[in-house]
Design an enzyme around this catalytic site. Structure first.
Site, PDB file in Angstrom:
ATOM      1  N   ILE A 205      78.977  36.334  -8.101  1.00  0.00           N
ATOM      2  CA  ILE A 205      77.300  35.396  -8.227  1.00  0.00           C
ATOM      3  C   ILE A 205      76.960  35.456  -6.580  1.00  0.00           C
ATOM      4  CG2 ILE A 205      78.509  33.262  -8.393  1.00  0.00           C
ATOM      5  CD1 ILE A 205      76.244  32.391 -10.066  1.00  0.00           C
ATOM      6  N   ALA A 206      76.392  35.251  -6.447  1.00  0.00           N
ATOM      7  CA  ALA A 206      76.120  34.735  -4.806  1.00  0.00           C
ATOM      8  C   ALA A 206      74.398  34.791  -5.206  1.00  0.00           C
ATOM      9  CB  ALA A 206      75.821  37.090  -4.668  1.00  0.00           C
ATOM     10  N   VAL A 207      73.905  33.668  -4.091  1.00  0.00           N
ATOM     11  CA  VAL A 207      72.407  33.344  -3.590  1.00  0.00           C
ATOM     12  C   VAL A 207      72.059  34.090  -2.459  1.00  0.00           C
ATOM     13  CG1 VAL A 207      71.583  31.002  -3.782  1.00  0.00           C
ATOM     14  CG2 VAL A 207      72.300  31.772  -5.690  1.00  0.00           C
TER      15      VAL A 207
ATOM     16  N   ASN B 240      87.510  29.353  -1.069  1.00  0.00           N
ATOM     17  CA  ASN B 240      85.838  29.555  -0.963  1.00  0.00           C
ATOM     18  C   ASN B 240      85.435  28.173  -1.580  1.00  0.00           C
ATOM     19  OD1 ASN B 240      83.396  29.882  -1.794  1.00  0.00           O
ATOM     20  ND2 ASN B 240      83.477  31.910  -2.496  1.00  0.00           N
TER      21      ASN B 240
ATOM     22  N   TYR C 173      81.462  24.671  -9.413  1.00  0.00           N
ATOM     23  CA  TYR C 173      81.936  25.512 -10.565  1.00  0.00           C
ATOM     24  C   TYR C 173      82.169  24.135 -11.558  1.00  0.00           C
ATOM     25  CZ  TYR C 173      81.253  30.465  -9.871  1.00  0.00           C
ATOM     26  OH  TYR C 173      81.555  31.945  -8.698  1.00  0.00           O
TER      27      TYR C 173
ATOM     28  N   GLU D 140      87.280  34.286 -11.447  1.00  0.00           N
ATOM     29  CA  GLU D 140      88.165  33.766 -10.954  1.00  0.00           C
ATOM     30  C   GLU D 140      87.825  32.925  -9.020  1.00  0.00           C
ATOM     31  OE1 GLU D 140      88.917  37.291 -12.517  1.00  0.00           O
ATOM     32  OE2 GLU D 140      90.750  36.523 -13.670  1.00  0.00           O
TER      33      GLU D 140
HETATM   34  C1  LIG Z   1      79.081  29.762  -4.536  1.00  0.00           C
HETATM   35  C2  LIG Z   1      76.902  29.804  -4.540  1.00  0.00           C
HETATM   36  C3  LIG Z   1      76.324  31.132  -5.580  1.00  0.00           C
HETATM   37  C4  LIG Z   1      76.269  28.593  -4.919  1.00  0.00           C
HETATM   38  O1  LIG Z   1      75.042  29.142  -5.152  1.00  0.00           O
HETATM   39  P1  LIG Z   1      73.773  27.984  -4.595  1.00  0.00           P
HETATM   40  O2  LIG Z   1      72.692  28.536  -5.689  1.00  0.00           O
HETATM   41  O3  LIG Z   1      74.025  26.853  -3.354  1.00  0.00           O
HETATM   42  O4  LIG Z   1      74.526  26.737  -5.444  1.00  0.00           O
HETATM   43  P2  LIG Z   1      73.306  25.642  -6.438  1.00  0.00           P
HETATM   44  O5  LIG Z   1      72.471  24.638  -5.025  1.00  0.00           O
HETATM   45  O6  LIG Z   1      73.322  26.127  -7.338  1.00  0.00           O
HETATM   46  O7  LIG Z   1      74.542  24.008  -6.607  1.00  0.00           O
HETATM   47  C5  LIG Z   1      75.111  24.021  -7.821  1.00  0.00           C
HETATM   48  C6  LIG Z   1      75.665  22.444  -8.082  1.00  0.00           C
HETATM   49  O8  LIG Z   1      76.524  22.687  -7.352  1.00  0.00           O
HETATM   50  C7  LIG Z   1      76.144  22.199  -5.906  1.00  0.00           C
HETATM   51  N1  LIG Z   1      76.647  22.409  -5.031  1.00  0.00           N
HETATM   52  C8  LIG Z   1      76.326  22.823  -4.059  1.00  0.00           C
HETATM   53  N2  LIG Z   1      76.688  23.873  -3.097  1.00  0.00           N
HETATM   54  C9  LIG Z   1      77.713  22.643  -2.892  1.00  0.00           C
HETATM   55  C10 LIG Z   1      79.229  21.722  -1.531  1.00  0.00           C
HETATM   56  N3  LIG Z   1      78.960  23.172  -0.687  1.00  0.00           N
HETATM   57  N4  LIG Z   1      79.440  20.852  -1.766  1.00  0.00           N
HETATM   58  C11 LIG Z   1      79.279  20.380  -3.119  1.00  0.00           C
HETATM   59  N5  LIG Z   1      78.793  20.444  -3.922  1.00  0.00           N
HETATM   60  C12 LIG Z   1      77.379  21.871  -4.106  1.00  0.00           C
HETATM   61  C13 LIG Z   1      74.612  21.413  -6.096  1.00  0.00           C
HETATM   62  O9  LIG Z   1      74.550  20.598  -5.780  1.00  0.00           O
HETATM   63  C14 LIG Z   1      74.295  22.090  -8.063  1.00  0.00           C
HETATM   64  O10 LIG Z   1      74.555  20.531  -7.812  1.00  0.00           O
HETATM   65  P3  LIG Z   1      73.947  19.917  -9.905  1.00  0.00           P
HETATM   66  O11 LIG Z   1      73.771  21.051 -10.433  1.00  0.00           O
HETATM   67  O12 LIG Z   1      74.911  18.989  -9.814  1.00  0.00           O
HETATM   68  O13 LIG Z   1      72.245  20.109  -8.561  1.00  0.00           O
HETATM   69  C15 LIG Z   1      76.729  30.873  -3.335  1.00  0.00           C
HETATM   70  O14 LIG Z   1      77.063  29.702  -1.967  1.00  0.00           O
HETATM   71  C16 LIG Z   1      76.752  31.685  -2.349  1.00  0.00           C
HETATM   72  O15 LIG Z   1      75.562  33.017  -2.733  1.00  0.00           O
HETATM   73  N6  LIG Z   1      78.397  31.751  -1.971  1.00  0.00           N
HETATM   74  C17 LIG Z   1      78.491  33.195  -1.340  1.00  0.00           C
HETATM   75  C18 LIG Z   1      79.081  33.743  -2.780  1.00  0.00           C
HETATM   76  C19 LIG Z   1      80.084  33.775  -3.516  1.00  0.00           C
HETATM   77  O16 LIG Z   1      81.225  33.073  -2.892  1.00  0.00           O
HETATM   78  N7  LIG Z   1      80.066  33.847  -4.532  1.00  0.00           N
HETATM   79  C20 LIG Z   1      81.162  33.476  -5.604  1.00  0.00           C
HETATM   80  C21 LIG Z   1      81.902  34.149  -5.698  1.00  0.00           C
HETATM   81  S1  LIG Z   1      83.496  33.755  -6.420  1.00  0.00           S
END
Ligand SMILES: CC(C)(COP(=O)(O)OP(=O)(O)OC[C@H]1O[C@@H](n2cnc3c(N)ncnc32)[C@H](O)[C@@H]1OP(=O)(O)O)[C@@H](O)C(=O)NCCC(=O)NCCS
Length: 150
Positions: A68-70, A107, A114, A102
């Site tokens: 998953i990536a954003v 990270n 998660y 996993e």
């Molecule tokens: C991991 C990733 C996909 C998260 O995407 P995101 O769109 O920023 O996440 P969201 O905004 O949907 O956050 C979901 C929840 O986690 C919380 N959250 C997000 N980032 C956080 C942080 N750094 N610390 C604590 N909580 C966090 C949000 O507040 C949200 O909570 P809520 O649902 O209660 O409002 C993004 O950071 C990413 O693309 N990372 C790089 C790729 C990666 O590492 N992928 C995972 C591979 S295992």
């Protein structure tokens, strides 16, 4: 997601990852599409730009979140939550009760997302990921979709 989306997904993910070397390759996406895995992209409604991607592999009575990536400009805005919500809905529709993944312990952002979603840590795979100067463990996490409110 289609094959045409791959170049934009690769660009988006390389910028999103804290370590671009950890981003998925073109081959990863091509083989996921060929294998018929669950794949979704999220596009910006105004520009059509790809701002999120999620890939999961279905097994017997379980689903495995593979990636998953954003887009980095959209981190923290709920896009991952939205993509995961679409995955949960597909799992529930198919009667799949468990979701696995996993994640690198380093990270922290992904781990926080998660945990917030209700995934629990159930094990460690030693030396699962390549890392600079060696290997890194993977935390194995599981979400029970019957119990979870997510
Ligand atoms: C991991 C990733 C996909 C998260 O995407 P995101 O769109 O920023 O996440 P969201 O905004 O949907 O956050 C979901 C929840 O986690 C919380 N959250 C997000 N980032 C956080 C942080 N750094 N610390 C604590 N909580 C966090 C949000 O507040 C949200 O909570 P809520 O649902 O209660 O409002 C993004 O950071 C990413 O693309 N990372 C790089 C790729 C990666 O590492 N992928 C995972 C591979 S295992």
């Amino acid at each position: 997601m289609t094959e045409d989306d791959i170049p934009a997904v690769l660009d988006m993910e390389r910028l999103a990852c804290p370590h671009p070397a950890h981003a998925w390759s073109e081959d990863n996406y091509r083989s996921s599409l060929r294998s018929g895995y669950w794949t979704r992209v999220r596009t910006h409604l105004g520009t059509g730009q790809i701002i999120g991607v999620c890939v999961a592999m279905d097994g017997v009575d379980e689903m495995h979140l593979l990636n998953i990536a954003v887009d980095k400009d959209w981190h923290g805005t709920g896009l991952a939550r939205g993509l995961l919500g679409a995955l949960y809905a597909s799992c529930r529709q198919a009667g799949v009760p468990l979701l696995w993944l996993e994640v690198r312990p380093s990270n922290e952002r992904a781990l926080a997302v998660y945990r917030r979603q209700g995934f629990v840590e159930v094990g460690v795979r030693k030396g699962y990921y390549p890392a600079p100067g060696g290997r890194e463990d993977a935390l194995v996490m599981r979400l029970d979709l019957k119990a979870a409110q997510a």
